[in-house]
Each structure stands twice: as C-alpha cells, then as structure tokens.
Design a protein around this motif. Sequence first.
Motif, PDB file in Angstrom:
ATOM      1  N   VAL A 202      53.863 -24.363  -6.995  1.00 22.71           N
ATOM      2  CA  VAL A 202      52.457 -23.971  -6.808  1.00 22.71           C
ATOM      3  C   VAL A 202      52.133 -22.762  -7.685  1.00 22.71           C
ATOM      4  O   VAL A 202      51.070 -22.697  -8.327  1.00 22.71           O
ATOM      5  N   ALA A 203      53.045 -21.789  -7.736  1.00 22.22           N
ATOM      6  CA  ALA A 203      52.829 -20.616  -8.596  1.00 22.22           C
ATOM      7  C   ALA A 203      52.779 -21.033 -10.062  1.00 22.22           C
ATOM      8  O   ALA A 203      51.921 -20.551 -10.832  1.00 22.22           O
ATOM      9  N   ALA A 205      51.879 -23.922 -11.176  1.00 17.56           N
ATOM     10  CA  ALA A 205      50.642 -24.671 -11.378  1.00 17.56           C
ATOM     11  C   ALA A 205      49.451 -23.747 -11.599  1.00 17.56           C
ATOM     12  O   ALA A 205      48.451 -24.146 -12.210  1.00 17.56           O
ATOM     13  N   TRP A 206      49.546 -22.522 -11.107  1.00 19.70           N
ATOM     14  CA  TRP A 206      48.467 -21.552 -11.329  1.00 19.70           C
ATOM     15  C   TRP A 206      48.640 -20.838 -12.672  1.00 19.70           C
ATOM     16  O   TRP A 206      47.673 -20.597 -13.394  1.00 19.70           O
ATOM     17  N   VAL A 207      49.886 -20.519 -13.033  1.00 16.75           N
ATOM     18  CA  VAL A 207      50.135 -19.716 -14.235  1.00 16.75           C
ATOM     19  C   VAL A 207      50.141 -20.574 -15.511  1.00 16.75           C
ATOM     20  O   VAL A 207      49.493 -20.221 -16.516  1.00 16.75           O
ATOM     21  N   ARG A 210      46.897 -21.696 -17.485  1.00 17.20           N
ATOM     22  CA  ARG A 210      46.202 -20.568 -18.103  1.00 17.20           C
ATOM     23  C   ARG A 210      46.896 -20.128 -19.386  1.00 17.20           C
ATOM     24  O   ARG A 210      46.247 -19.822 -20.384  1.00 17.20           O
ATOM     25  N   ALA A 255      52.838 -29.778 -11.857  1.00 13.92           N
ATOM     26  CA  ALA A 255      52.394 -28.386 -11.905  1.00 13.92           C
ATOM     27  C   ALA A 255      51.307 -28.164 -12.933  1.00 13.92           C
ATOM     28  O   ALA A 255      50.438 -27.305 -12.758  1.00 13.92           O
ATOM     29  N   GLU A 258      46.991 -31.067 -13.486  1.00 12.68           N
ATOM     30  CA  GLU A 258      45.573 -30.910 -13.178  1.00 12.68           C
ATOM     31  C   GLU A 258      44.836 -30.043 -14.194  1.00 12.68           C
ATOM     32  O   GLU A 258      43.635 -29.880 -14.107  1.00 12.68           O
ATOM     33  N   SER A 259      45.550 -29.474 -15.151  1.00 11.24           N
ATOM     34  CA  SER A 259      44.913 -28.525 -16.066  1.00 11.24           C
ATOM     35  C   SER A 259      44.213 -29.246 -17.213  1.00 11.24           C
ATOM     36  O   SER A 259      44.582 -30.360 -17.582  1.00 11.24           O
TER      37      SER A 259
END
Length: 393
Positions: A202-203, A205-207, A210, A255, A258-259
């Motif tokens: 999850v972390a 997938a956020w980093v 970007r 991860a 979805e970006s």
Amino acid sequence: MPLTASAPLETAPAILEIGLLLLLAVAAGWVARRFGLPAVIGYLVVGLIVSPFTPGYVVDRRQLQVLADVGVVLLLFEVGIEIDPVRLIRNRSAVLWTAPVQVLVTTLIVGAATFALGVGWRGAVLIGLSVALSSSVVVINITRSRRRTTNRATEEALLSWSVLQDMTGVAIALLMVAFFGLGSRPPLEAALGIVGYLVMIVAAAWVLPRVLRLLRGEHDLFLMLSVGSGLALAGLGARFFDVPLALAAFVSGLAIGESPAAEEARQRILPFRDLFAVLFFVLLGSLIDPAALPRALPWIGFLLAAVVVAKALPAAGLSRLARLRDVRHWQLGVGLGQVGEFSFVLAGILVGRALIPPELFTAVLATVVITIAASAVLVRVGKRRSPERSAAT
C-alpha cells in the motif's frame, strides 16, 4: 569475487550458454509457429533437449533457475500492472462474478477429486487451484495471433477472465500460506507477515506512481525504476515476509497498476519480460523427465479430464449463463482450457514441501505442455474473422 583479468574467462561459458539457449529458443519457436503451435511449445522442447534427463548437452540448472526466476517475477509483475480493478468494476461486466465463480468451482471439484485419490487436503486444494488458473501468456498470444478466429468481444472476455482468475487465485494462495501452513513459518506468524507485506505494498502504491510520474521524461531512469521496483518488492516479500516469490511479484504489480504511468511502465517492461520468460519456459521443459512419464500417466489423464470437465466446460457455461454480449462461449472455454506459469509455481511449492508425490508434479508439467498446445490450436476452429474486423484489431 574481485574483478580480475581471469574473470571474463570464468564467466564466458555461462554467457555462451545463455546465448545458445536463446538462439535455440528462436529456432524452436519459429518451427512451432510454422506448425500452428505457440512459440512457448518450442521453448519447452528446448528445455527438454538440454535437461539432465535426455542425452547430450546439459544446461547449468542453477544459472538457468536464477534467470527463470527473474522471468517469472517480471511476467507476473507485468500481469499485476495490467489489472485495473476500477475499470473492471466501472464496466460492470458479468466477468466480474463469472471468473471468480469458475475458479472456485474448478478448485472445489478438482480438489475434492484429488483428495479422493489420496492426496492430502492442502495439496489437493492447490492442485485444484492450479487447474483453475489459465496461462496469461497463452491467453495474450491467442488474442494477438494472426491466425485467430475470435472476435473482439471474445478476446476482451478472455483477457478479463484470465486477469480475474489470477486475482482470485492469488487471494486463495495467500490465505493458504497465511493460515494453513504452506509457508516456512507458523500460521499466525505467516499471517502477520502477509499483513506486513500488504502494508508495504500500500505504501509503495502511494509512492511509486508519483516517482514514476516525475521520471516520465527520463526514459532510462523510468525503465530502471519500473524493473527495479518489481524485482525489489517481490524479493522483499519472499525474503522477509515469507510470501512466495511469484505471488509477491503479482501483488507488487498491483502497486502501480492504478497509476497514470502504469501503461508506460508495462510497455517498458515487456521486452525484458519476454526475454526472461523464454528462459522460464526453457527451465520448465528441463524439469520434465521422460522416464517418469509412464508412472505419471494416470495423473496426466486425470488432469487433462479435469481441465475439460471442471474448467473449460464450466467457463463456457457460465459465459452463456451470464449472457456475455457477442462472446463465443465455446471459444472462451477452449481459450481458457490450459494450465500455465502460475500453475507450475503452485505445483513447485507443493512438491518442495512434499505435499504431492513426484509423479503428480511430473503430470502437472506434462499437462502444461499438452493443454497449451491443444488450447492454442483448438481455439482457432470456427468462423474466420472478416478482413475488416481483423484489420480493426
């Protein structure tokens, strides 16, 4: 080892071996396609030729294993990237429920039959799951082949169904690892490890999206980050969280799936994935022992019947029941009627933990070869696509 003048001489045989394997794979893949078979069959034959079970040259299995592991990690990492659950849910396709139902039905039927034949329940469940999952590589090849007779609706259903099979299969496999002693740790510790791994994912997938967005103009750095993140996340999952390497690779792909940068990352990884995936199928072929096939024949017959009765037919039936628009139901069932890379990974876990007999593992390998060839050929039987539709796809 320090780099010295003699180092090139020590590594030259390994470099030569890899080069020769790839050249053999090119020739075998070309011959296979001339006979209307997928190139994967040629790669498997190369593995059989260079295996320790056949006369002649024997490949360095340890070296090939490392390269093949990279191949399967990149393969399943890329499949994870390709999954877009939000888009699937938004489209509200009936595949959203038919594919998971097919996986569960096939797993239960084949698992129960395998258990009745004397395999322990944990091995039986994962053998059922192995039969329930299709080969993503073969499904993609079916939808892109110049000889294909499928229409666009059937191709989209095949791809979506295969993706949802993988998602369902990974979820079941992770539950088995966490709660039923398939890992090397006690169940509670294994469950906590998987939770910890998912938190890390999850972390990431956020980093990752970007950082990838910042590097889109830096093509070399973008490529290195895409490949490196897939390998590192999978390696971390296997090394520190006791998640099997292939399952960790698939979850890691989710991860960044979805970006906005996901499609570009997938395109950059594809050449590397294809190259190393060839070595994965060569390795798979090198594990087949022809002398063990007679003992495995009853299991081969069982698995082939299971693929047809408990997988292809239910898939076609569920497709018809759901009234998937413009989908050729029998072609969908045949196109999914094979076992592949994920099934091999699960069978490898089972034989490594002595949960299935060696002849059943041999039968799984043989079934991979037979069903890939049969599915790729039989799915073409049908009405030819019109020139206009072929050009459009």
